[in-house]
Design a protein around this motif. Structure first.
Motif, PDB file in Angstrom:
ATOM      1  N   THR A 102      52.888  10.820  57.376  1.00 11.09           N
ATOM      2  CA  THR A 102      51.481  11.069  57.083  1.00 11.09           C
ATOM      3  C   THR A 102      50.686  11.123  58.381  1.00 11.09           C
ATOM      4  N   VAL A 103      50.057  12.252  58.624  1.00 13.53           N
ATOM      5  CA  VAL A 103      49.221  12.441  59.808  1.00 13.53           C
ATOM      6  C   VAL A 103      47.778  12.568  59.344  1.00 13.53           C
ATOM      7  N   HIS A 104      46.941  11.699  59.855  1.00 11.09           N
ATOM      8  CA  HIS A 104      45.525  11.688  59.495  1.00 11.09           C
ATOM      9  C   HIS A 104      44.743  12.470  60.546  1.00 11.09           C
ATOM     10  N   ALA A 105      44.133  13.571  60.112  1.00  7.01           N
ATOM     11  CA  ALA A 105      43.399  14.447  61.019  1.00  7.01           C
ATOM     12  C   ALA A 105      41.904  14.272  60.792  1.00  7.01           C
ATOM     13  N   LEU A 106      41.251  13.630  61.734  1.00  2.00           N
ATOM     14  CA  LEU A 106      39.801  13.506  61.671  1.00  2.00           C
ATOM     15  C   LEU A 106      39.189  14.879  61.906  1.00  2.00           C
ATOM     16  N   THR A 107      38.369  15.337  60.977  1.00  2.00           N
ATOM     17  CA  THR A 107      37.765  16.666  61.080  1.00  2.00           C
ATOM     18  C   THR A 107      36.257  16.533  61.041  1.00  2.00           C
ATOM     19  N   LEU A 108      35.635  16.943  62.136  1.00  2.00           N
ATOM     20  CA  LEU A 108      34.180  16.844  62.265  1.00  2.00           C
ATOM     21  C   LEU A 108      33.590  18.230  62.493  1.00  2.00           C
ATOM     22  N   MET A 109      32.477  18.523  61.849  1.00  5.07           N
ATOM     23  CA  MET A 109      31.766  19.776  62.021  1.00  5.07           C
ATOM     24  C   MET A 109      30.516  19.496  62.860  1.00  5.07           C
ATOM     25  N   ALA A 121      28.077  22.521  56.501  1.00  3.47           N
ATOM     26  CA  ALA A 121      29.275  21.964  57.126  1.00  3.47           C
ATOM     27  C   ALA A 121      30.434  21.965  56.136  1.00  3.47           C
ATOM     28  N   ARG A 122      30.150  21.725  54.878  1.00 11.20           N
ATOM     29  CA  ARG A 122      31.205  21.730  53.861  1.00 11.20           C
ATOM     30  C   ARG A 122      31.855  23.117  53.764  1.00 11.20           C
ATOM     31  N   ARG A 123      31.065  24.165  53.888  1.00 12.25           N
ATOM     32  CA  ARG A 123      31.638  25.514  53.846  1.00 12.25           C
ATOM     33  C   ARG A 123      32.525  25.755  55.064  1.00 12.25           C
ATOM     34  N   ARG A 124      32.105  25.267  56.207  1.00 14.68           N
ATOM     35  CA  ARG A 124      32.929  25.411  57.417  1.00 14.68           C
ATOM     36  C   ARG A 124      34.264  24.686  57.216  1.00 14.68           C
ATOM     37  N   PHE A 125      34.209  23.505  56.670  1.00 11.21           N
ATOM     38  CA  PHE A 125      35.426  22.745  56.397  1.00 11.21           C
ATOM     39  C   PHE A 125      36.337  23.522  55.447  1.00 11.21           C
ATOM     40  N   ALA A 126      35.750  24.157  54.432  1.00 13.07           N
ATOM     41  CA  ALA A 126      36.524  24.876  53.424  1.00 13.07           C
ATOM     42  C   ALA A 126      37.186  26.136  53.977  1.00 13.07           C
ATOM     43  N   GLU A 127      36.763  26.616  55.134  1.00 14.76           N
ATOM     44  CA  GLU A 127      37.435  27.750  55.753  1.00 14.76           C
ATOM     45  C   GLU A 127      38.856  27.389  56.177  1.00 14.76           C
ATOM     46  N   PHE A 128      39.115  26.110  56.391  1.00 17.47           N
ATOM     47  CA  PHE A 128      40.402  25.664  56.918  1.00 17.47           C
ATOM     48  C   PHE A 128      41.185  24.782  55.947  1.00 17.47           C
ATOM     49  N   PHE A 129      40.506  24.189  54.987  1.00 17.09           N
ATOM     50  CA  PHE A 129      41.177  23.265  54.083  1.00 17.09           C
ATOM     51  C   PHE A 129      40.822  23.586  52.640  1.00 17.09           C
ATOM     52  N   PRO A 130      41.809  23.481  51.746  1.00 18.09           N
ATOM     53  CA  PRO A 130      43.115  22.818  51.911  1.00 18.09           C
ATOM     54  C   PRO A 130      44.223  23.693  52.496  1.00 18.09           C
ATOM     55  N   ARG A 131      43.911  24.932  52.911  1.00 17.71           N
ATOM     56  CA  ARG A 131      44.987  25.857  53.286  1.00 17.71           C
ATOM     57  C   ARG A 131      45.794  25.386  54.492  1.00 17.71           C
ATOM     58  N   THR A 132      45.151  24.754  55.473  1.00 20.73           N
ATOM     59  CA  THR A 132      45.912  24.256  56.625  1.00 20.73           C
ATOM     60  C   THR A 132      46.914  23.193  56.192  1.00 20.73           C
ATOM     61  N   ALA A 133      46.473  22.266  55.354  1.00 20.02           N
ATOM     62  CA  ALA A 133      47.383  21.220  54.867  1.00 20.02           C
ATOM     63  C   ALA A 133      48.514  21.826  54.050  1.00 20.02           C
ATOM     64  N   GLN A 134      48.215  22.838  53.242  1.00 16.54           N
ATOM     65  CA  GLN A 134      49.245  23.504  52.446  1.00 16.54           C
ATOM     66  C   GLN A 134      50.236  24.241  53.338  1.00 16.54           C
ATOM     67  N   TRP A 135      49.723  24.869  54.400  1.00 10.33           N
ATOM     68  CA  TRP A 135      50.595  25.583  55.333  1.00 10.33           C
ATOM     69  C   TRP A 135      51.592  24.607  55.972  1.00 10.33           C
ATOM     70  N   ARG A 147      46.707  15.099  56.314  1.00 15.42           N
ATOM     71  CA  ARG A 147      45.515  14.707  55.564  1.00 15.42           C
ATOM     72  C   ARG A 147      44.259  14.895  56.399  1.00 15.42           C
ATOM     73  N   PRO A 148      43.448  15.891  56.055  1.00 18.78           N
ATOM     74  CA  PRO A 148      42.262  16.228  56.853  1.00 18.78           C
ATOM     75  C   PRO A 148      41.024  15.466  56.403  1.00 18.78           C
ATOM     76  N   ALA A 149      40.839  14.266  56.884  1.00 21.58           N
ATOM     77  CA  ALA A 149      39.681  13.459  56.493  1.00 21.58           C
ATOM     78  C   ALA A 149      38.413  13.996  57.148  1.00 21.58           C
ATOM     79  N   THR A 150      37.335  14.067  56.378  1.00 22.18           N
ATOM     80  CA  THR A 150      36.040  14.460  56.927  1.00 22.18           C
ATOM     81  C   THR A 150      34.987  13.445  56.493  1.00 22.18           C
ATOM     82  N   PRO A 151      34.932  12.297  57.184  1.00 17.21           N
ATOM     83  CA  PRO A 151      34.028  11.225  56.774  1.00 17.21           C
ATOM     84  C   PRO A 151      32.548  11.559  56.959  1.00 17.21           C
TER      85      PRO A 151
END
Length: 446
Positions: A102-109, A121-135, A147-151
């Motif tokens: 399990t790799v925890h990826a902190l993702t900040l916009m 910012a949520r739309r920017r996040f959605a450009e990459f996830f969940p597709r990056t995690a699925q890839w 796991r792309p966490a965006t706190p």
């Protein structure tokens, strides 16, 4: 998207290193160079945690690479690359993020006072996830739980104007990125516990900097133990993503998210595969070479290096005589041999795999046996992996915009073979099975 460029500079270890790659070419100008150099390669242990903070274990933890010994022969040699910033050698050096479990990826916009966030910012996040995690899940056969966490679910405003950081193509870590990462850490500190994360993704508002069609600023600084610290840990593996990969119509490309798997590949210790002069030796066969156009995966060698292949999926044709192998398509999440490695010396060899349009490889237009050469002495941006083209000068089989066409039909078919007279070696494709696997015979006189 019209144009795309190689990525920016990397940082590894304690010293800032500027790339030898001028980073200003576009794919359409990349020349396909003849693959004639002798290769140096390493097989060995997997990418370790490299100092990353521990996380939950993987549901299926992979065994250690480097122990495959077909026919009770000796294991493939171990020879990590020397004097390189980022090489194909194994084991991967210290400081990178782990690539299994399990790799925890902190993702900040983030945005800036002079460049407020474009959209949400949520739309920017959605450009990459969940597709990056699925890839990553498909590519790793479930061995990487990304796991792309965006706190912080909003634009995180930096305290300075964007232009004040002096960021442009080819910018090194000092001083602009150090300043930006320090400001980001301070802004996020009340909201984020950085100790919980293995790597950092910084998704910058796409209106900061030029469009990707003009130049690409996206960059990863990896293994940098002298990066600014937050909550007592260095932000050693950080990817900065700018703009959007354009599909040619002004819209975000359907597969444009793969700029992030490319950049995270550096955080895991994978080098760039193109050359300093923009030449393309790997084509669309690996996301570390081209991350635009139709979907693509990683080389079997990279999956071995990252710990995504188990010992029983890797065969080492190291002994004189004749060896035969059945190879399963790389895109399938099944067992069977996925990689056959043919060492030429204690530091050189060929990698053999089967590529079909399965899994992440939707762009494959000529399924078959792919043979490449891996050079652990070649640095990132110095063509460390070279695909051997079975149909040289054919023009390729793809018409995908901005995808290197010549190597798209590089695969060998039944009846095809590669001769290396210098090393007394022949690699021949002897057949294709009903289930889509291929049979390969390796004949070596020494």
């Amino acid at each position: 998207m019209k144009n795309q460029h190689p990525r920016g500079p990397r940082i590894r270890g304690r010293r800032i290193r500027r790339p030898r790659d001028p980073r200003g070419r576009i794919p359409a100008r990349r020349a396909a160079l003849a693959a004639t150099a002798t290769l140096v390669l390493a097989i060995g242990a997997p990418a370790a945690s490299n100092g990353a903070r521990p996380g939950p274990p993987a549901a299926r933890a992979p065994a250690l690479p480097g122990s495959a010994t077909p026919d009770d022969g000796p294991p493939c040699p171990l020879a990590p690359g020397q004097d390189t910033r980022m090489s194909e050698g194994m084991p991967t050096g210290p400081g990178y993020s782990r690539s299994t479990g399990t790799v925890h990826a902190l993702t900040l916009m983030i945005d800036f006072p002079d460049v407020p966030g474009e959209g949400t910012a949520r739309r920017r996040f959605a450009e990459f996830f969940p597709r990056t995690a699925q890839w990553f899940a498909r590519s790793s056969y479930g061995r990487l739980d990304y796991r792309p966490a965006t706190p912080v679910d909003r634009w995180l405003r930096m305290p300075r104007p964007f232009h004040s950081y002096g960021i442009e193509r080819g910018s090194t870590f000092e001083p602009g990125y150090r300043k930006l990462l320090r400001d980001l850490a301070r802004a996020a500190d009340p909201l984020v516990d950085f100790r919980r994360y293995d790597l950092v993704n910084v998704l910058i508002t796409p209106n900061a900097g030029p469009p990707a069609a003009h130049t690409v600023l996206s960059v990863t600084f990896s293994g940098n133990q002298e990066a600014p610290r937050a909550d007592g840990v260095p932000l050693a593996n950080a990817s900065f993503i700018y703009s959007r990969q354009d599909d040619g119509t002004g819209s975000f490309a359907a597969n444009g998210f793969r700029v992030l798997p490319h950049e995270n590949g550096h955080a895991f210790g994978l080098p760039d595969l193109y050359t300093a002069h923009g030449a393309d030796h790997a084509g669309h066969w690996d996301v570390m070479s081209e991350d635009w156009g139709a979907g693509n995966d990683l080389f079997a060698w990279h999956k071995w290096k990252l710990g995504w292949l188990t010992p029983d999926q890797v065969a080492c044709a190291s002994q004189p005589g004749v060896s035969t192998y059945g190879i399963s398509p790389l895109g399938r999440p099944d067992g069977g041999t996925k990689l056959v490695f043919v060492p030429l010396s204690d530091s050189a060899g060929y990698a053999i795999e089967v590529r079909t349009n399965e899994g992440n490889d939707e762009g494959v237009c000529r399924p078959g046996v792919l043979i490449s050469r891996v050079d652990a002495r070649a640095d990132s941006g110095e063509a460390p992996i070279t695909v051997l083209d079975a149909t040289a000068d054919s023009g390729g089989c793809t018409r995908e915009p901005n995808v290197h066409p010549e190597l798209s039909d590089a695969t060998y078919q039944p009846g095809g073979h590669l001769d290396d007279r210098e090393h007394g070696l022949r690699i021949a494709v002897t057949g294709r099975d009903a289930d889509g696997g291929y049979r390969v015979k390796v004949t070596r006189s020494e």
